[in-house]
Design a protein around this motif. Structure first.
Motif, PDB file in Angstrom:
ATOM      1  N   GLY A  83       5.092 -37.618 -25.365  1.00 50.30           N
ATOM      2  CA  GLY A  83       4.020 -38.591 -24.629  1.00 50.30           C
ATOM      3  C   GLY A  83       2.787 -38.141 -25.053  1.00 50.30           C
ATOM      4  O   GLY A  83       1.583 -38.576 -26.011  1.00 50.30           O
ATOM      5  N   ALA A  84       2.706 -36.814 -24.830  1.00 51.04           N
ATOM      6  CA  ALA A  84       1.707 -35.509 -25.041  1.00 51.04           C
ATOM      7  C   ALA A  84       1.286 -35.434 -25.903  1.00 51.04           C
ATOM      8  O   ALA A  84       0.077 -34.976 -26.561  1.00 51.04           O
ATOM      9  N   GLY A  85       2.657 -34.490 -27.122  1.00 56.20           N
ATOM     10  CA  GLY A  85       2.073 -34.384 -28.205  1.00 56.20           C
ATOM     11  C   GLY A  85       1.731 -35.474 -28.969  1.00 56.20           C
ATOM     12  O   GLY A  85       0.762 -35.560 -29.559  1.00 56.20           O
ATOM     13  N   ALA A  86       2.377 -37.081 -28.594  1.00 56.96           N
ATOM     14  CA  ALA A  86       1.691 -38.121 -29.393  1.00 56.96           C
ATOM     15  C   ALA A  86      -0.346 -38.462 -29.199  1.00 56.96           C
ATOM     16  O   ALA A  86      -0.519 -38.770 -29.731  1.00 56.96           O
ATOM     17  N   GLY A  87      -0.482 -38.331 -27.730  1.00 59.62           N
ATOM     18  CA  GLY A  87      -1.391 -38.185 -27.574  1.00 59.62           C
ATOM     19  C   GLY A  87      -2.662 -36.938 -27.783  1.00 59.62           C
ATOM     20  O   GLY A  87      -3.271 -37.266 -28.527  1.00 59.62           O
ATOM     21  N   ALA A  88      -1.688 -35.754 -28.266  1.00 56.41           N
ATOM     22  CA  ALA A  88      -2.862 -34.806 -29.008  1.00 56.41           C
ATOM     23  C   ALA A  88      -3.215 -34.996 -30.381  1.00 56.41           C
ATOM     24  O   ALA A  88      -4.227 -34.480 -31.317  1.00 56.41           O
ATOM     25  N   LEU A  89      -2.053 -36.065 -30.598  1.00 57.62           N
ATOM     26  CA  LEU A  89      -2.321 -35.585 -32.497  1.00 57.62           C
ATOM     27  C   LEU A  89      -2.779 -36.929 -32.563  1.00 57.62           C
ATOM     28  O   LEU A  89      -4.365 -36.885 -33.222  1.00 57.62           O
TER      29      LEU A  89
END
Length: 100
Positions: A83-89
């Motif tokens: 989720g953090a990776g998706a938020g960063a993207l």
């Protein structure tokens, strides 16, 4: 209320309305200066960092919730990372489209 008191109250209210709408002479200069000032630049940069933290945080929490429901404790950790990776993207996408 006597006629004299009514006239006095009416005059005070009228003067308050008149002076309440007056704009200082340097208001335009100040607002123009502020838009190009160092403080304004710092404010905009801070706002961008706050937006990034919010997007990554919301993604991490959402991923942790879904991962926790699906896979328990280990799933929550994996979901938080995903989720953090998706938020960063998503944040990167928003910054490149001209949003904060």
């Amino acid at each position: 209320m006597t006629a004299m008191k009514k006239a006095l109250v009416s005059g005070i209210i009228s003067m308050g309305m008149l002076f309440g709408t007056a704009v200082p002479g340097n208001a335009y200069y100040h607002s123009t200066y502020y838009r190009h000032s160092r403080e304004h630049h710092r404010y905009v940069e801070h706002k961008r960092h706050v937006a990034t933290a919010k997007r990554v945080g919301v993604g991490a929490v959402g991923g942790a919730v879904v991962g926790g429901l699906v896979g328990g404790g280990k799933g929550a950790g994996i979901g938080a990372l995903a989720g953090a990776g998706a938020g960063a993207l998503y944040d990167r996408h928003e910054k490149h489209t001209g949003h904060y």
